[in-house]
Scaffold this active site. Structure first.
Site, PDB file in Angstrom:
ATOM      1  N   ASP A 474       0.833  -1.195   0.000  1.00 22.30           N
ATOM      2  CA  ASP A 474       0.000   0.000   0.000  1.00 22.30           C
ATOM      3  C   ASP A 474       0.871   1.249   0.000  1.00 22.30           C
ATOM      4  O   ASP A 474       2.075   1.184   0.311  1.00 22.30           O
ATOM      5  CB  ASP A 474      -0.897  -0.023   1.260  1.00 22.30           C
ATOM      6  CG  ASP A 474      -2.248   0.628   1.029  1.00 22.30           C
ATOM      7  OD1 ASP A 474      -2.389   1.372   0.054  1.00 22.30           O
ATOM      8  OD2 ASP A 474      -3.162   0.387   1.846  1.00 22.30           O
ATOM      9  N   ASP A 542     -10.652   1.863  -4.016  1.00 30.93           N
ATOM     10  CA  ASP A 542     -11.302   1.363  -2.803  1.00 30.93           C
ATOM     11  C   ASP A 542     -12.810   1.281  -2.994  1.00 30.93           C
ATOM     12  O   ASP A 542     -13.515   0.663  -2.195  1.00 30.93           O
ATOM     13  CB  ASP A 542     -10.998   2.280  -1.612  1.00 30.93           C
ATOM     14  CG  ASP A 542      -9.677   1.931  -0.951  1.00 30.93           C
ATOM     15  OD1 ASP A 542      -9.045   0.945  -1.370  1.00 30.93           O
ATOM     16  OD2 ASP A 542      -9.269   2.645  -0.017  1.00 30.93           O
TER      17      ASP A 542
HETATM   18  C1  DGJ Z   1      -6.019   1.516   1.676  1.00 29.94           C
HETATM   19  C2  DGJ Z   1      -6.336   0.311   0.841  1.00 29.94           C
HETATM   20  O1  DGJ Z   1      -6.800   0.688  -0.405  1.00 29.94           O
HETATM   21  C3  DGJ Z   1      -7.335  -0.573   1.583  1.00 29.94           C
HETATM   22  O2  DGJ Z   1      -7.671  -1.677   0.801  1.00 29.94           O
HETATM   23  C4  DGJ Z   1      -6.747  -0.992   2.897  1.00 29.94           C
HETATM   24  O3  DGJ Z   1      -5.661  -1.841   2.684  1.00 29.94           O
HETATM   25  C5  DGJ Z   1      -6.339   0.230   3.703  1.00 29.94           C
HETATM   26  N1  DGJ Z   1      -5.493   1.110   2.945  1.00 29.94           N
HETATM   27  C6  DGJ Z   1      -5.631  -0.180   4.954  1.00 29.94           C
HETATM   28  O4  DGJ Z   1      -5.163   0.886   5.660  1.00 29.94           O
END
Ligand code: DGJ
Length: 730
Positions: A474, A542
């Protein structure tokens, strides 16, 4: 052997065709269907005279006139292959420098070129350019992927001046395209609303797409675009150029319609705050600009990019992928061993390959129970995981699933042991207040010690737990207050950051060549072919609302293949689990739901869908994509993947409007089938307790029929999504 001979033959042909018209040299870069032609005149000035359909007779490239110009070019270099600033140039430059003696002019003359076949079948052409007054050289590289019709282009810059030279601008490419009109499709958005397309006719002047965000550079717009020539872009017709810059940092894509109404495209690293200091005898390599020219519209362009990406760019692009259950939306930060253990069993019950443990598993002094702390402290939180990661990995495996883990290794929380110990490893201005993006800061990857730290985070985790089978990488923060405590030249920061990141990823990929890794960045904050050299897949957004995803995935599909597109079934949105599953299936499917809360039919449907997916995934991942009906102009969005043998197509249709009677009122025409084959149309993913509206026994048609008359998938308010398997009847 056969490949070698055909490559050698093309090579021979190219070498011959490079010696054309008297006095001029013509350098021809060709793929199966496309040619890019550079003309070098008697003054050794290199200009671009053609990008388009490949000629049948290679000797005729020499007859191409100076340009498709429509009037006076005062400088003779509006169509320069790499426009140098500070001399006679009047337009947007590709390169602008200040020499060691303070002189800010540059001229680039042709020296020579070389063309050679690569082991992988591509043909590499190098064009050497030099300033007649300064020991300053530029080499242009064009790698032509024959069957995929893709050109990868980049430049290297080097000098042997007495002191450092400042590079103010250093683009990757400089294309010149004459047409009647130019229609640019670019994509914009923000968190959870990525990739909204916008098509605009370019008029005289410059349109710039760019990013200044540093890390999560694509948050507002990605470095990918389409340009349609003469007419607005159509799906299966017309001339379209699809381009994308392989760079995970600040970029600039400049589109200039010049005074002669010809289009100049100059993509590269963003010059913003990035005047680059280049020491003598060192080489600067620009990122690659990847592009394809299509005469079969956006569809042809994206199929070429997909084929290229699967074969040449994305790790295991022609291999397998793991289906998974992620716990992010099921638990957020609130979990412990017991809860996870139950989720492992749920993952197995559902039928996925892997369980992915998300954010919140780490932090000792500052446990990560929300997003305010602990990034950088990559040790298990003993309260949540008293037996450590090793125990969890084994527990998952004994429940029947592999184990994967979330990391955000480039980041640091202000409240963390890492920050306390190494405040100088953090990007921040020494004399200004800290400013946070998602309550966090970015580590200074220009610093080799930080690069080593980030590498070690992953390497130690993998060394201690060698059966960890997946990493979700991430990257949630942008760079604010850009300043490095250790960098000699601050204006190299944005560039050196990305180079530092690639160094880490290069080392990791060398040691772990087959480890599946997801490129996340809070959704589509970093989706580009620079990063996708290292990642097997990416997280588009997301936003996993099924309806929203039809649009988001549709737009990513212009550039990125389905095998690399992670789509998760979650609780976002109001659609049924069938709709969300059908949408997720048009890529690499995963889940982020509470399995134990599924009703019996929902669970049964999901289990069966995963089995079906396993059977049809090769066609979805490796097939040619045809976007049949756009969600922007129809009630029903429809697309199909057709395999190479043309004996199977997997066809997805989704209701995207909810007005009275909205649905597939007429047949939708398929594409890409063999007209002479006969195909049976069968419905997949039929929800338990319901019956398909498609009668498979009477649904046998020729490819010719299905592509000319079409077939109605019968999408309606009662059948909001329909997946059809179109298979050859032998
Ligand atoms: C952002 C990501 O896009 C989510 O899927 C998740 O992993 C969160 N971060 C976790 O903090």
């Amino acid at each position: 052997m056969k490949l070698f001979f055909s490559t050698f033959f093309v090579f021979l042909l190219l070498t011959l065709t490079t010696k054309a018209a008297p006095g001029d040299t013509h350098i021809v870069i060709q793929t199966r269907q496309t040619a890019l032609v550079i003309r070098v005149d008697k003054e050794q000035t290199p200009t671009m005279v053609h990008l388009g359909i490949r000629l049948k007779n290679g000797t005729e490239y020499g007859a191409i006139p100076g340009n498709g110009k429509r009037g006076e070019d005062y400088t003779g270099i509006y169509n320069s292959v790499y426009t140098p600033a500070g001399g006679r140039n009047l337009l947007e430059p590709a390169i602008q420098v200040t020499h060691a003696d303070g002189n800010a002019s540059l001229d680039l003359k042709y020296v020579r070129h070389e063309t050679s076949p690569e082991a992988n079948g591509a043909i590499l052409t190098k064009v050497y350019l030099k300033d007649p007054q300064y020991p300053f050289d530029v080499t242009l590289y064009y790698k032509a992927y024959q069957n995929e019709d893709v050109i990868e282009q980049w430049s290297t810059i080097r000098h042997t001046e007495k002191k450092a030279v400042t590079l103010h601008k250093y683009a990757s490419a400089n294309l010149y395209i004459p047409a009647q009109n130019y229609y640019l499709t670019h994509f914009h958005g923000d968190w959870a609303s990525e990739m909204n397309p916008s098509e605009t006719m370019l008029t005289e002047g410059i349109k710039v797409l760019d990013s200044k965000l540093g890390t999560r550079a694509d948050l507002f717009q990605p470095p990918s675009f389409l340009v349609a020539l003469n007419q607005p872009a159509e799906e299966e017709q017309g001339e379209v150029i699809a381009g994308t810059l392989a760079w995970s940092g600040n970029y600039q894509l400049a589109f200039e319609v010049d005074p002669l109404h010809n289009l100049r495209i100059i993509p590269g690293i963003n010059p913003y705050a990035s005047a680059y200091t280049l020491a003598p005898d060192t080489e600067f390599t620009t990122p690659a600009f990847i592009y394809t020219y299509s005469t079969t519209g956006k569809g042809g362009a994206s199929r070429s990019l997909h084929r290229w990406a699967r074969k040449y760019r994305i790790p295991q692009g022609q291999g397998n992928r793991l289906t998974l259950l992620n716990n992010w939306e099921a638990t957020y930060f609130d979990f412990n061993e017991e809860k996870l253990s139950a989720l492992f069993k749920d993952a197995d019950k559902l039928g996925v390959d892997l369980f992915l443990l998300d954010d919140g598993w780490f932090g000792r002094k500052y446990p990560r129970n929300n997003d305010h702390t602990s990034l950088g402290d990559w040790q298990e939180n003993p309260k949540k995981l008293p037996h450590g990661l090793g125990y969890l990995v084994k527990d998952a495996e004994s429940a029947g699933v592999k184990f994967g883990i979330w990391l955000e290794p480039e980041m640091v929380s202000p409240k963390s042991e890492l920050y306390e110990k190494h405040p100088d490893w953090v990007i921040k201005q020494p004399n200004r207040a800290e400013y946070y993006f998602r309550n966090q800061l970015v580590l200074d990857l220009t610093n080799p010690k930080v690069q080593a730290f980030v590498y070690d985070v992953v390497d130690e985790l993998m060394t201690k737990n060698p059966t960890v089978s997946y990493i979700k990488w991430d990257c949630n923060a942008v760079i604010y207050n850009a300043y490095s405590a250790t960098l000699a030249d601050q204006s190299n920061l944005y560039v050196n950051y990305v180079q530092g990141l690639y160094k880490v990823l290069d080392r990791l990929r060398t040691k772990y060549p087959t480890l599946p890794m997801m490129l996340c960045s809070g959704g589509g904050g970093r989706v580009d072919y620079g990063a996708l050299k290292y990642f097997t897949e990416y997280w588009p957004s997301d936003n996993t609302d099924g309806l929203e995803r039809v649009f988001i995935q549709w737009n990513y599909s212009y550039f990125f293949p389905s095998i690399a597109t992670c789509n998760h079934v979650t609780d976002w949105g109001k659609q049924s689990i069938k709709f969300r599953t059908d949408v997720a299936m048009m890529g690499k499917i995963g889940y982020d739901i509470v399995v134990s809360k599924l009703s019996e039919p929902e669970l049964q449907f999901s289990q069966e869908a995963l089995k079906t997916y396993d059977r049809i995934k090769t066609t979805i991942w490796q097939g040619d994509l045809y976007r049949l009906a756009s969600p922007y102009t129809n009630d029903v969005a429809s697309l199909a993947y057709v395999n190479d043998a043309k004996d199977e197509a997997i066809w997805f249709s989704y209701l995207v409007k909810n007005r009275y009677k909205a649905g597939s009122v007429a047949p939708i025409k398929l594409q890409g089938l063999n007209p002479d084959k006969r195909y049976k149309v069968q419905e997949l993913n039929v929800y338990p307790g319901t019956r398909s509206a498609i009668n498979a026994d009477s649904s046998v048609y020729s490819g010719n029929y299905l592509m000319t008359i079409g077939f109605n998938p019968q999408v309606s308010a009662r059948r909001e999504s329909v997946v059809l398997d179109v298979t050859e009847v032998k």
